[in-house]
Design a protein around this motif. Sequence first.
Motif, PDB file in Angstrom:
ATOM      1  N   PHE A  41      28.920  37.118  33.483  1.00 21.87           N
ATOM      2  CA  PHE A  41      27.600  38.165  33.194  1.00 21.87           C
ATOM      3  C   PHE A  41      28.288  39.070  32.010  1.00 21.87           C
ATOM      4  N   PRO A  42      27.106  39.590  31.425  1.00 17.23           N
ATOM      5  CA  PRO A  42      27.423  40.343  30.197  1.00 17.23           C
ATOM      6  C   PRO A  42      28.472  41.546  30.434  1.00 17.23           C
ATOM      7  N   ASP A  43      28.540  42.206  31.504  1.00 13.69           N
ATOM      8  CA  ASP A  43      29.364  43.242  31.706  1.00 13.69           C
ATOM      9  C   ASP A  43      30.640  42.643  32.283  1.00 13.69           C
ATOM     10  N   GLY A  44      31.092  41.321  32.223  1.00 11.38           N
ATOM     11  CA  GLY A  44      32.632  40.946  32.451  1.00 11.38           C
ATOM     12  C   GLY A  44      32.611  40.292  33.740  1.00 11.38           C
ATOM     13  N   SER A  45      31.626  40.969  34.799  1.00 13.40           N
ATOM     14  CA  SER A  45      31.790  40.463  36.079  1.00 13.40           C
ATOM     15  C   SER A  45      31.549  38.707  36.217  1.00 13.40           C
ATOM     16  N   LEU A  46      31.658  38.371  37.559  1.00 14.44           N
ATOM     17  CA  LEU A  46      31.267  36.883  37.844  1.00 14.44           C
ATOM     18  C   LEU A  46      30.802  36.682  39.000  1.00 14.44           C
ATOM     19  N   SER A  47      30.270  35.317  39.153  1.00 15.77           N
ATOM     20  CA  SER A  47      29.759  35.056  40.620  1.00 15.77           C
ATOM     21  C   SER A  47      30.543  33.679  40.806  1.00 15.77           C
ATOM     22  N   LEU A  48      30.886  33.364  41.975  1.00 16.43           N
ATOM     23  CA  LEU A  48      31.117  31.810  42.461  1.00 16.43           C
ATOM     24  C   LEU A  48      30.317  31.626  43.581  1.00 16.43           C
ATOM     25  N   LYS A  49      29.783  30.360  43.152  1.00 15.20           N
ATOM     26  CA  LYS A  49      29.007  29.664  44.252  1.00 15.20           C
ATOM     27  C   LYS A  49      29.527  27.927  44.340  1.00 15.20           C
TER      28      LYS A  49
END
Length: 276
Positions: A41-49
């Motif tokens: 994501f633009p803020d550098g965070s992420l998701s794992l699915k």
Amino acid sequence: MTAYTWMTGLLDVVGSGPAGGTVRQCPAHRDEIPSLSVRGFPDGSLSLKCFAGCTTADILTALRCSRDRLRAPPPVSPDRYAAMVGLRLDFPPIRSRRAGSPASRGFRLDAVHDYGPAVLERWRHGPYKELIWETVLPAGGRRPGLHGIAIAQLPLYRESEVRMALAAGEPVLLVESESSVDALRGWYATTWAGGAASVNVDRLARVLAGHPSLVVIPDHDPAGLACLARLRSAGLARHVLMPAPGHDARDLYHGLGRDRFADAVRRACTGHREAA
């Protein structure tokens, strides 16, 4: 280095293939067909699915990472981290899921979503799914693929029904997937083609902007919240009904039941705050 670049680096280090890809082998199960989606994501965070069903907690446990790693990297490089925690994973050889038709590989046709000039077929085999677009031919029948049709040119899902609801002043529910629309029986609901990563703001605004009883029910995960932010910036999320973390509109509907869900929608339509 962001949380996203650090996590993808760690997956490279431990051998989660295909290296550098956004869909990789999941470290939490024997993943012969890559099923782990890693979204930044633009803020550098992420998701794992994991599309095979592993939870985010399962994946982080397999990687010996805390939930903080979804938001910020540690002060050491991915290879140094793997050495420090003794992280060694054994991934199986990757097996192709694209050899032959879905039916020939044991998949069953789960749903067909009609978008007018094209349809989206949803195939499922155990925990795995495949989505296949087909173009509707003028003389009848369908041809695999989108031939000269851009996703952004497609109408909203069940758009003709939604336009009738708009004319009648009925509530309209905007959700994130066709399966959620189909699950909301008895309601006028819609979504756009392409999922959370490709919000068709222009089409949504042309059809839905200004409707006083439009209620957005996002997926309550990082991708869904990012999608909600885009809808808000376009003025399309005045009324929001938020599911529990990790849930979507279908989960909310089944969890509340018909009557309590109807009450929640009414409360969302009459107030400006997000409904719980």
